[in-house]
Design a protein around this motif. Structure first.
Motif, PDB file in Angstrom:
ATOM      1  N   ILE A  19       0.934  -1.151   0.049  1.00  0.00           N
ATOM      2  CA  ILE A  19       0.124   0.153  -0.109  1.00  0.00           C
ATOM      3  C   ILE A  19       0.799   1.220   0.113  1.00  0.00           C
ATOM      4  CG2 ILE A  19      -1.760   1.189   1.357  1.00  0.00           C
ATOM      5  CD1 ILE A  19      -2.714  -1.389   2.577  1.00  0.00           C
ATOM      6  N   VAL A  22      -3.594   5.602   1.298  1.00  0.00           N
ATOM      7  CA  VAL A  22      -5.028   5.319   1.574  1.00  0.00           C
ATOM      8  C   VAL A  22      -5.746   6.806   1.632  1.00  0.00           C
ATOM      9  CG1 VAL A  22      -6.945   4.166   2.723  1.00  0.00           C
ATOM     10  CG2 VAL A  22      -4.325   3.173   2.779  1.00  0.00           C
ATOM     11  N   THR A  28     -13.258   4.897   0.232  1.00  0.00           N
ATOM     12  CA  THR A  28     -11.887   4.748   0.582  1.00  0.00           C
ATOM     13  C   THR A  28     -11.308   4.030  -0.588  1.00  0.00           C
ATOM     14  OG1 THR A  28     -12.432   4.442   2.849  1.00  0.00           O
ATOM     15  CG2 THR A  28     -10.193   3.645   2.375  1.00  0.00           C
ATOM     16  N   LEU A  30      -7.311   2.473  -1.997  1.00  0.00           N
ATOM     17  CA  LEU A  30      -6.050   2.356  -1.611  1.00  0.00           C
ATOM     18  C   LEU A  30      -5.193   2.517  -2.997  1.00  0.00           C
ATOM     19  CD1 LEU A  30      -7.727   0.593   0.400  1.00  0.00           C
ATOM     20  CD2 LEU A  30      -5.792  -0.788   0.393  1.00  0.00           C
ATOM     21  N   CYS A  44     -10.050   4.683   6.595  1.00  0.00           N
ATOM     22  CA  CYS A  44      -8.662   4.852   6.407  1.00  0.00           C
ATOM     23  C   CYS A  44      -8.085   4.308   7.726  1.00  0.00           C
ATOM     24  CB  CYS A  44      -8.404   6.316   6.107  1.00  0.00           C
ATOM     25  SG  CYS A  44      -8.822   6.781   4.530  1.00  0.00           S
ATOM     26  N   ILE A  47      -8.023   0.573   8.363  1.00  0.00           N
ATOM     27  CA  ILE A  47      -7.030   0.020   7.530  1.00  0.00           C
ATOM     28  C   ILE A  47      -5.728   0.132   8.256  1.00  0.00           C
ATOM     29  CG2 ILE A  47      -5.813  -0.007   5.309  1.00  0.00           C
ATOM     30  CD1 ILE A  47      -8.452   0.656   3.926  1.00  0.00           C
TER      31      ILE A  47
END
Length: 92
Positions: A19, A22, A28, A30, A44, A47
């Motif tokens: 990743i 984000v 959301t 990524l 976010c 995550i």
């Protein structure tokens, strides 16, 4: 790897080391280091929390003797990090 949910309800597992960033836009999104973009239901902050939990689990497995000495500091640092993420998201 963290499990996330696509907008259609399907589940996917993402290597969180891939990743790049984000963002909430308003869904959301990524962006992976490959340039691929994924849209998911989780906010976010969730995550970030799942990524921290995953990495802590990996570190505990790789370095078990450090787990007890790092536990309190890591918990404090993670809490401060998540408060910062939630603050950034609420400003957007």
């Amino acid at each position: 790897m963290i499990e996330l949910t696509r907008l259609n309800g399907g589940h996917l597992t993402v290597n969180c080391d891939l990743i790049k960033h984000v963002e909430a836009a308003p869904d959301t999104v990524l962006t992976l280091i490959t340039g691929e973009k994924l849209v998911v239901l989780e906010p976010c902050s969730e995550i970030a929390e799942r990524t921290l939990t995953y990495r802590a689990r990996v570190l505990r497995a790789a370095w078990p003797e450090a787990a007890t000495s790092l536990g309190a500091k890591a918990a404090h640092d993670a809490s401060a990090f998540l408060r910062g993420i939630k603050h950034e998201v609420s400003e957007d």
